[in-house]
Design a protein around this motif. Structure first.
Motif, mmCIF file in Angstrom:
data_model
loop_
_atom_site.group_PDB
_atom_site.id
_atom_site.type_symbol
_atom_site.label_atom_id
_atom_site.label_comp_id
_atom_site.label_asym_id
_atom_site.label_seq_id
_atom_site.Cartn_x
_atom_site.Cartn_y
_atom_site.Cartn_z
ATOM 1 N N TYR A 275 57.338 61.327 73.792
ATOM 2 C CA TYR A 275 56.639 60.839 74.988
ATOM 3 C C TYR A 275 57.466 61.125 76.243
ATOM 4 C CZ TYR A 275 55.191 57.360 78.457
ATOM 5 O OH TYR A 275 54.816 56.728 79.616
ATOM 6 N N ASP A 276 58.747 60.832 76.177
ATOM 7 C CA ASP A 276 59.625 61.019 77.343
ATOM 8 C C ASP A 276 59.684 62.484 77.784
ATOM 9 O OD1 ASP A 276 60.203 58.310 77.233
ATOM 10 O OD2 ASP A 276 62.095 58.599 76.142
ATOM 11 N N ALA A 277 59.510 63.402 76.821
ATOM 12 C CA ALA A 277 59.679 64.829 77.111
ATOM 13 C C ALA A 277 58.458 65.464 77.772
ATOM 14 C CB ALA A 277 60.009 65.577 75.821
ATOM 15 N N LEU A 278 57.322 64.797 77.737
ATOM 16 C CA LEU A 278 56.095 65.390 78.265
ATOM 17 C C LEU A 278 56.141 65.584 79.777
ATOM 18 C CD1 LEU A 278 53.148 63.651 76.395
ATOM 19 C CD2 LEU A 278 53.511 66.113 76.594
ATOM 20 N N ARG A 279 55.591 66.691 80.231
ATOM 21 C CA ARG A 279 55.429 66.895 81.673
ATOM 22 C C ARG A 279 54.249 66.064 82.168
ATOM 23 N NH1 ARG A 279 50.779 69.475 82.715
ATOM 24 N NH2 ARG A 279 49.957 71.058 81.289
ATOM 25 N N PRO A 280 54.159 65.824 83.469
ATOM 26 C CA PRO A 280 52.956 65.183 84.002
ATOM 27 C C PRO A 280 51.707 65.987 83.632
ATOM 28 C CG PRO A 280 54.690 65.198 85.647
ATOM 29 C CD PRO A 280 55.191 66.030 84.507
ATOM 30 N N ASP A 281 50.622 65.296 83.328
ATOM 31 C CA ASP A 281 49.355 65.881 82.881
ATOM 32 C C ASP A 281 49.437 66.444 81.460
ATOM 33 O OD1 ASP A 281 47.657 65.541 85.276
ATOM 34 O OD2 ASP A 281 49.092 66.930 86.199
ATOM 35 N N VAL B 89 65.363 71.291 67.796
ATOM 36 C CA VAL B 89 66.095 70.151 68.349
ATOM 37 C C VAL B 89 66.362 69.177 67.211
ATOM 38 C CG1 VAL B 89 66.020 68.160 69.900
ATOM 39 C CG2 VAL B 89 65.106 70.372 70.656
ATOM 40 N N PRO B 90 67.604 69.072 66.754
ATOM 41 C CA PRO B 90 67.925 68.059 65.736
ATOM 42 C C PRO B 90 67.912 66.664 66.352
ATOM 43 C CG PRO B 90 69.602 69.814 65.838
ATOM 44 C CD PRO B 90 68.766 69.920 67.068
ATOM 45 N N LEU B 91 67.273 65.746 65.694
ATOM 46 C CA LEU B 91 67.235 64.374 66.199
ATOM 47 C C LEU B 91 68.607 63.722 66.066
ATOM 48 C CD1 LEU B 91 63.805 63.146 64.785
ATOM 49 C CD2 LEU B 91 64.417 63.325 67.210
ATOM 50 N N SER B 92 69.037 63.055 67.126
ATOM 51 C CA SER B 92 70.332 62.373 67.120
ATOM 52 C C SER B 92 70.202 60.893 66.770
ATOM 53 C CB SER B 92 70.990 62.509 68.495
ATOM 54 O OG SER B 92 70.299 61.729 69.458
ATOM 55 N N GLY B 93 69.007 60.348 66.959
ATOM 56 C CA GLY B 93 68.810 58.914 66.783
ATOM 57 C C GLY B 93 68.838 58.139 68.078
ATOM 58 N N ASP B 94 69.196 58.800 69.160
ATOM 59 C CA ASP B 94 69.207 58.160 70.474
ATOM 60 C C ASP B 94 68.014 58.679 71.274
ATOM 61 O OD1 ASP B 94 70.746 56.616 72.691
ATOM 62 O OD2 ASP B 94 70.325 58.591 73.582
ATOM 63 N N ARG B 95 67.147 57.780 71.679
ATOM 64 C CA ARG B 95 65.900 58.193 72.342
ATOM 65 C C ARG B 95 66.155 59.010 73.606
ATOM 66 N NH1 ARG B 95 61.125 54.146 74.736
ATOM 67 N NH2 ARG B 95 60.333 55.647 76.285
ATOM 68 N N ALA B 96 67.035 58.547 74.455
ATOM 69 C CA ALA B 96 67.276 59.241 75.719
ATOM 70 C C ALA B 96 67.831 60.637 75.483
ATOM 71 C CB ALA B 96 68.224 58.428 76.589
ATOM 72 N N THR B 97 68.772 60.746 74.561
ATOM 73 C CA THR B 97 69.366 62.053 74.245
ATOM 74 C C THR B 97 68.309 62.995 73.692
ATOM 75 O OG1 THR B 97 71.514 61.055 73.797
ATOM 76 C CG2 THR B 97 71.101 63.224 72.844
ATOM 77 N N ASP B 98 67.498 62.498 72.758
ATOM 78 C CA ASP B 98 66.507 63.354 72.107
ATOM 79 C C ASP B 98 65.401 63.757 73.082
ATOM 80 O OD1 ASP B 98 67.910 63.172 69.739
ATOM 81 O OD2 ASP B 98 66.748 61.482 68.991
ATOM 82 N N GLY B 99 64.951 62.831 73.909
ATOM 83 C CA GLY B 99 63.918 63.166 74.891
ATOM 84 C C GLY B 99 64.383 64.242 75.849
ATOM 85 N N SER B 100 65.622 64.127 76.311
ATOM 86 C CA SER B 100 66.167 65.141 77.233
ATOM 87 C C SER B 100 66.294 66.493 76.548
ATOM 88 C CB SER B 100 67.528 64.688 77.752
ATOM 89 O OG SER B 100 67.410 63.505 78.525
ATOM 90 N N ALA B 101 66.726 66.492 75.280
ATOM 91 C CA ALA B 101 66.890 67.751 74.549
ATOM 92 C C ALA B 101 65.547 68.439 74.318
ATOM 93 C CB ALA B 101 67.584 67.487 73.220
ATOM 94 N N ALA C 129 52.416 69.840 75.531
ATOM 95 C CA ALA C 129 51.807 68.995 74.505
ATOM 96 C C ALA C 129 52.848 68.608 73.477
ATOM 97 C CB ALA C 129 50.642 69.708 73.828
ATOM 98 N N VAL C 130 52.774 67.364 73.017
ATOM 99 C CA VAL C 130 53.613 66.876 71.930
ATOM 100 C C VAL C 130 52.698 66.430 70.797
ATOM 101 C CG1 VAL C 130 55.200 65.068 71.178
ATOM 102 C CG2 VAL C 130 55.535 66.162 73.399
ATOM 103 N N VAL C 131 52.964 66.939 69.608
ATOM 104 C CA VAL C 131 52.237 66.528 68.412
ATOM 105 C C VAL C 131 53.224 65.773 67.529
ATOM 106 C CG1 VAL C 131 50.950 67.300 66.388
ATOM 107 C CG2 VAL C 131 50.677 68.496 68.565
ATOM 108 N N ASP C 132 52.946 64.489 67.308
ATOM 109 C CA ASP C 132 53.839 63.648 66.505
ATOM 110 C C ASP C 132 53.334 63.611 65.071
ATOM 111 O OD1 ASP C 132 54.786 61.014 65.254
ATOM 112 O OD2 ASP C 132 56.038 61.173 67.053
ATOM 113 N N THR C 133 54.127 64.161 64.149
ATOM 114 C CA THR C 133 53.757 64.221 62.734
ATOM 115 C C THR C 133 54.709 63.417 61.867
ATOM 116 O OG1 THR C 133 55.102 66.205 62.288
ATOM 117 C CG2 THR C 133 52.846 66.564 63.081
ATOM 118 N N LEU C 134 55.488 62.537 62.478
ATOM 119 C CA LEU C 134 56.491 61.771 61.739
ATOM 120 C C LEU C 134 55.842 60.888 60.666
ATOM 121 C CD1 LEU C 134 58.762 60.663 64.693
ATOM 122 C CD2 LEU C 134 59.512 62.052 62.754
ATOM 123 N N GLY C 135 56.603 60.636 59.618
ATOM 124 C CA GLY C 135 56.169 59.723 58.577
ATOM 125 C C GLY C 135 56.620 58.304 58.870
#
Length: 375
Positions: free
Chosen positions: A261-267, A221-233, A243-249
């Motif tokens: 965060y937006d992309a995570l399923r419940p639990d 998933v290439p990041l677009s810079g738009d949170r809503a677009t990226d979360g949906s993708a 699970a989401v592992v955030d390794t950003l600098g």
């Protein structure tokens, strides 16, 4: 280094003296992270000087102090650089010959003393390291490419984050910041841990393509810079994200992290292991009703590194995917420049005595070390 503005220089120094609690190493290989030039310029915190940089690497033990029993002469070891004071109720942790403070995240007199006492880093032909930062690797003396083993500390950090996310075989894992070196390590570990799919999220399309080439389970998933677009993708790439592992600098906004965060399923589980320097706008009610788990992860346990080595040794985790550039000690500026251009599966590794075109090798003489001082 005599001032914060001093750079790295190659100098001839006497062999560092063996001291109580320590082991002498012949350095075999040490990764140079992409951000090292920023660290050298003073952009990631301070450390005592003069200093020989290099927190992590691979070495062969040549001698041990009388009170050292965890490693032995002849062992090939990982030097993790993570020194813990041992006070469990009040943990004080520091990365040696580098920046980085764990525990409460604040410098203390104990941490400052630890960093003063142990400052022989791995950007050298020889180094003395405390036993408590060394992990012996059974059978590693037979591994044909020690320069690839220099990536083990990064894989250990990534594996610790994967474990803290409680990832199980068959789950979907998203790695935000996958085009960085730690992110690429997280992709490799998630695959080795049996993820059904790994959603690799990042900006660099070439790095994403290289990750997609690892395994059909890697979806990009290439990041677009738009949170809503990226979360949906991210959410749509492979179905519900466990699970989401955030390794950003050091990114300019929390948007990409919050897209994860937006992309995570419940639990689901969300683990932060990168270098983001932003406050995160986490909505209390949403977080509670989705029953999410948020955890931080910093460096790793010794057992995690040994577990990663077992995966490598057993063929479950293949280091041939790495694009290794080998540099020697002779030109620190060129080494830092090469490292600053590396990303994803591309890794710059210092092999003492090697030329940039060689894949292995080290000098047998003396104590040449890349030191940060004013000379």
């Amino acid at each position: 280094m005599t001032t914060p503005q001093s750079g790295l220089h190659l100098v001839e120094l006497p062999d560092p003296p063996l001291r109580g609690g320590g082991a002498m190493l012949d350095v075999l290989a040490a990764q140079i992270p992409a951000y090292t030039d920023v660290l050298v310029a003073g952009g990631r915190g301070g450390f005592p000087t003069p200093i020989v940089l290099g927190a992590c690497g691979i070495g062969r033990v040549t001698a041990t102090a009388d009170d050292v029993f965890g490693v032995r002469s002849g062992d090939v070891v990982v030097a993790s650089g993570l020194f813990r004071s041992g006070r469990l109720a009040q943990p004080e942790e520091a990365l040696l010959a580098w920046t980085g403070i764990g525990g409460a995240g604040r410098a203390t007199p104990t941490i400052e003393r630890i960093r003063e006492v142990w400052r022989d880093g791995l950007y050298a032909e020889r180094a003395v390291q405390p036993e408590r930062t060394l992990i012996a690797l059974p059978g590693a003396d037979a591994y044909p490419a020690p320069e690839r083993l220099a990536y083990l500390p990064w894989l250990g950090i990534a594996a610790e984050a994967i474990d803290r996310a409680s990832v199980r075989a068959g789950q979907v894992v998203a790695v935000v910041g996958a085009t960085g070196q730690l992110g690429a390590a997280a992709v490799l570990v998630a695959l080795a841990r049996g993820a059904a799919a790994v959603v690799a999220v990042g900006r660099d399309r070439d790095s994403l393509a290289a990750l997609a080439g690892l395994d059909a389970r890697v979806l990009t998933v290439p990041l677009s810079g738009d949170r809503a677009t990226d979360g949906s993708a991210i959410a749509a790439a492979a179905g519900p994200v466990d699970a989401v592992v955030d390794t950003l600098g050091a990114v300019p906004s929390p948007g990409p992290t919050m897209a994860g965060y937006d992309a995570l399923r419940p639990d689901g589980s969300w683990v932060l292991v990168g270098g983001v320097r932003q406050d995160l706008p986490i909505p209390y009610g949403d977080f509670m009703h989705r029953r999410l788990t948020l955890r931080g992860s910093w460096i790793c346990r010794d057992a995690t590194i040994l577990d990663v080595w077992s995966m490598v040794r057993g063929g479950v985790l293949d280091l041939s995917a790495l694009d290794i550039t080998v540099v020697g000690l002779d030109d620190p500026t060129a080494a830092l420049t090469a490292a600053s251009r590396s990303h994803g599966l591309g890794v710059v590794v210092l092999v003492p005595g090697a030329s940039p075109t060689s894949s292995r090798g080290r000098r047998s003489r003396g104590s040449r070390r890349t030191r940060r001082d004013g000379r």
